[in-house]
Scaffold this motif. Structure first.
Motif, PDB file in Angstrom:
ATOM      1  N   ILE A   6       1.018  -0.850  -0.328  1.00 10.12           N
ATOM      2  CA  ILE A   6      -0.152  -0.210   0.209  1.00 10.12           C
ATOM      3  C   ILE A   6       1.033   1.207  -0.134  1.00 10.12           C
ATOM      4  O   ILE A   6       2.028   1.710   0.981  1.00 10.12           O
ATOM      5  CB  ILE A   6      -0.926   0.132   1.429  1.00 10.12           C
ATOM      6  CG1 ILE A   6      -1.728  -1.315   0.629  1.00 10.12           C
ATOM      7  CG2 ILE A   6      -1.849   1.461   1.702  1.00 10.12           C
ATOM      8  CD1 ILE A   6      -2.848  -1.754   2.652  1.00 10.12           C
ATOM      9  N   ASP A   7       1.062   2.270  -0.983  1.00 17.17           N
ATOM     10  CA  ASP A   7       0.959   3.282  -0.893  1.00 17.17           C
ATOM     11  C   ASP A   7       0.444   4.407  -0.538  1.00 17.17           C
ATOM     12  O   ASP A   7      -1.124   3.690  -0.672  1.00 17.17           O
ATOM     13  CB  ASP A   7       2.252   3.645  -2.505  1.00 17.17           C
ATOM     14  CG  ASP A   7       0.814   3.507  -3.834  1.00 17.17           C
ATOM     15  OD1 ASP A   7       0.087   3.436  -3.251  1.00 17.17           O
ATOM     16  OD2 ASP A   7       1.243   3.968  -4.813  1.00 17.17           O
ATOM     17  N   ALA A   8       0.626   5.591  -0.737  1.00 22.59           N
ATOM     18  CA  ALA A   8      -0.177   7.106  -0.233  1.00 22.59           C
ATOM     19  C   ALA A   8      -1.023   6.921  -1.045  1.00 22.59           C
ATOM     20  O   ALA A   8      -1.635   7.303  -0.854  1.00 22.59           O
ATOM     21  CB  ALA A   8       0.956   7.457   0.067  1.00 22.59           C
ATOM     22  N   ASP A   9      -0.969   7.272  -2.210  1.00 21.00           N
ATOM     23  CA  ASP A   9      -1.617   7.210  -2.918  1.00 21.00           C
ATOM     24  C   ASP A   9      -2.843   6.380  -3.371  1.00 21.00           C
ATOM     25  O   ASP A   9      -5.053   6.769  -3.780  1.00 21.00           O
ATOM     26  CB  ASP A   9      -1.180   7.367  -4.756  1.00 21.00           C
ATOM     27  CG  ASP A   9      -0.174   8.595  -5.240  1.00 21.00           C
ATOM     28  OD1 ASP A   9      -0.714   9.777  -4.447  1.00 21.00           O
ATOM     29  OD2 ASP A   9       1.075   8.082  -5.810  1.00 21.00           O
ATOM     30  N   GLY A  10      -2.777   5.163  -2.908  1.00 20.80           N
ATOM     31  CA  GLY A  10      -3.677   3.932  -3.008  1.00 20.80           C
ATOM     32  C   GLY A  10      -3.944   4.219  -2.141  1.00 20.80           C
ATOM     33  O   GLY A  10      -5.284   3.113  -1.529  1.00 20.80           O
ATOM     34  N   ALA A  11      -4.202   4.253  -1.006  1.00 18.31           N
ATOM     35  CA  ALA A  11      -4.162   3.522   0.860  1.00 18.31           C
ATOM     36  C   ALA A  11      -5.394   3.814   0.378  1.00 18.31           C
ATOM     37  O   ALA A  11      -6.343   3.411   1.758  1.00 18.31           O
ATOM     38  CB  ALA A  11      -3.241   4.569   1.658  1.00 18.31           C
ATOM     39  N   PRO A  12      -6.374   5.119   0.395  1.00 16.91           N
ATOM     40  CA  PRO A  12      -7.721   4.985   0.806  1.00 16.91           C
ATOM     41  C   PRO A  12      -8.615   3.999  -0.115  1.00 16.91           C
ATOM     42  O   PRO A  12      -9.895   3.688   0.364  1.00 16.91           O
ATOM     43  CB  PRO A  12      -7.967   6.338  -0.235  1.00 16.91           C
ATOM     44  CG  PRO A  12      -6.568   7.382   0.270  1.00 16.91           C
ATOM     45  CD  PRO A  12      -5.832   6.908  -0.366  1.00 16.91           C
ATOM     46  N   CYS A  27     -10.973  13.029 -10.681  1.00 19.79           N
ATOM     47  CA  CYS A  27     -10.232  13.593 -10.490  1.00 19.79           C
ATOM     48  C   CYS A  27     -11.416  15.059  -9.859  1.00 19.79           C
ATOM     49  O   CYS A  27     -12.891  15.167 -10.548  1.00 19.79           O
ATOM     50  CB  CYS A  27     -10.510  14.849 -11.394  1.00 19.79           C
ATOM     51  SG  CYS A  27      -9.848  16.356 -12.192  1.00 19.79           S
ATOM     52  N   ALA A  28     -11.160  16.417  -9.259  1.00 21.35           N
ATOM     53  CA  ALA A  28     -12.461  16.746  -7.829  1.00 21.35           C
ATOM     54  C   ALA A  28     -12.582  18.325  -9.716  1.00 21.35           C
ATOM     55  O   ALA A  28     -13.135  18.346  -8.498  1.00 21.35           O
ATOM     56  CB  ALA A  28     -12.007  17.454  -6.953  1.00 21.35           C
ATOM     57  N   GLY A  29     -11.826  18.133 -10.182  1.00 19.26           N
ATOM     58  CA  GLY A  29     -12.180  19.135 -10.943  1.00 19.26           C
ATOM     59  C   GLY A  29     -12.892  18.856 -12.213  1.00 19.26           C
ATOM     60  O   GLY A  29     -13.559  19.187 -12.669  1.00 19.26           O
ATOM     61  N   CYS A  30     -11.776  18.104 -13.084  1.00 20.34           N
ATOM     62  CA  CYS A  30     -12.906  17.764 -14.135  1.00 20.34           C
ATOM     63  C   CYS A  30     -14.502  16.748 -13.882  1.00 20.34           C
ATOM     64  O   CYS A  30     -14.950  16.213 -14.982  1.00 20.34           O
ATOM     65  CB  CYS A  30     -12.271  17.013 -15.753  1.00 20.34           C
ATOM     66  SG  CYS A  30     -11.104  15.506 -15.017  1.00 20.34           S
ATOM     67  N   GLY A  31     -14.165  15.667 -12.777  1.00 17.46           N
ATOM     68  CA  GLY A  31     -14.759  14.415 -12.404  1.00 17.46           C
ATOM     69  C   GLY A  31     -14.437  12.836 -13.087  1.00 17.46           C
ATOM     70  O   GLY A  31     -15.180  12.247 -13.007  1.00 17.46           O
ATOM     71  N   CYS A  40      -1.928  12.904  -9.066  1.00 20.28           N
ATOM     72  CA  CYS A  40      -2.517  14.317 -11.170  1.00 20.28           C
ATOM     73  C   CYS A  40      -3.616  13.379 -11.905  1.00 20.28           C
ATOM     74  O   CYS A  40      -3.306  12.230 -11.869  1.00 20.28           O
ATOM     75  CB  CYS A  40      -1.715  14.569 -11.517  1.00 20.28           C
ATOM     76  SG  CYS A  40      -1.067  16.515 -12.465  1.00 20.28           S
ATOM     77  N   CYS A  41      -4.941  13.675 -12.169  1.00 17.14           N
ATOM     78  CA  CYS A  41      -5.665  14.380 -13.003  1.00 17.14           C
ATOM     79  C   CYS A  41      -4.681  14.145 -14.494  1.00 17.14           C
ATOM     80  O   CYS A  41      -4.254  14.733 -14.668  1.00 17.14           O
ATOM     81  CB  CYS A  41      -6.801  14.520 -13.269  1.00 17.14           C
ATOM     82  SG  CYS A  41      -7.496  14.417 -14.313  1.00 17.14           S
ATOM     83  N   ALA A  48      -6.570  17.881  -7.948  1.00 15.07           N
ATOM     84  CA  ALA A  48      -7.093  18.080  -6.665  1.00 15.07           C
ATOM     85  C   ALA A  48      -8.333  16.642  -7.102  1.00 15.07           C
ATOM     86  O   ALA A  48      -8.402  16.299  -8.154  1.00 15.07           O
ATOM     87  CB  ALA A  48      -8.563  19.337  -6.926  1.00 15.07           C
ATOM     88  N   SER A  49      -8.411  15.437  -5.757  1.00 15.70           N
ATOM     89  CA  SER A  49      -9.408  14.263  -6.014  1.00 15.70           C
ATOM     90  C   SER A  49     -10.259  13.756  -5.441  1.00 15.70           C
ATOM     91  O   SER A  49     -10.035  14.708  -4.194  1.00 15.70           O
ATOM     92  CB  SER A  49      -8.185  13.392  -6.344  1.00 15.70           C
ATOM     93  OG  SER A  49      -7.107  13.068  -4.777  1.00 15.70           O
TER      94      SER A  49
END
Length: 137
Positions: A6-12, A27-31, A40-41, A48-49
């Motif tokens: 488990i890495d930081a990006d995949g932990a959730p 992506c919280a910007g474009c969905g 990064c998207c 933002a994610s």
């Protein structure tokens, strides 16, 4: 049983899976939904994610049946399948896992002759790991 690294990006992803929820990064910007998770998207370059719950339904995009020799932790479980599942909500997202006969069933519980590309499946969770079961139609 082998556990994921488990890495930081995949932990959730793994935190939600531990609660029995299948979520993918969006992506919280474009969905745009994306997997594997990353900072990064690739579509709009936003940092933002958020994590969106998905239905967990999809289809078998590909599969393989593993036979020995294998990693020692899996050798005695073989033969077993490894499937690539394309999610209904995001056909470009494909998750790797195992297809089992039902919730809580072990690897190898689904006979290899029942594996089909295009078969409808849904996610179940076994000790925080996503597994797939045939969708009852």
């Amino acid at each position: 049983m082998l556990r994921p690294v488990i890495d930081a990006d995949g932990a959730p992803f793994w935190e939600y899976a531990g609660r029995g929820e299948l979520r993918v990064q969006a992506c919280a910007g474009c969905g745009e939904l994306r997997f594997p998770p990353r900072p990064c998207c690739p579509h709009c370059q936003s940092f933002a994610s958020e994590w969106r719950r998905v239905s967990g339904s999809g289809r078998v995009w590909s599969y393989v049946v593993a036979h020995p020799p294998l990693l020692a932790d899996y050798a005695e479980l073989a033969p077993y399948n490894v499937v690539v599942v394309e999610l209904d909500e995001a056909p470009r997202i494909r998750l790797v896992g195992n297809l089992v006969a039902g919730p809580g069933e072990p690897l190898g519980s689904l006979p290899a002759e029942r594996l089909r590309i295009g078969a409808r499946v849904r996610v179940v969770f076994d000790d925080g790991l996503p597994r797939w079961v045939p969708e009852r139609t």
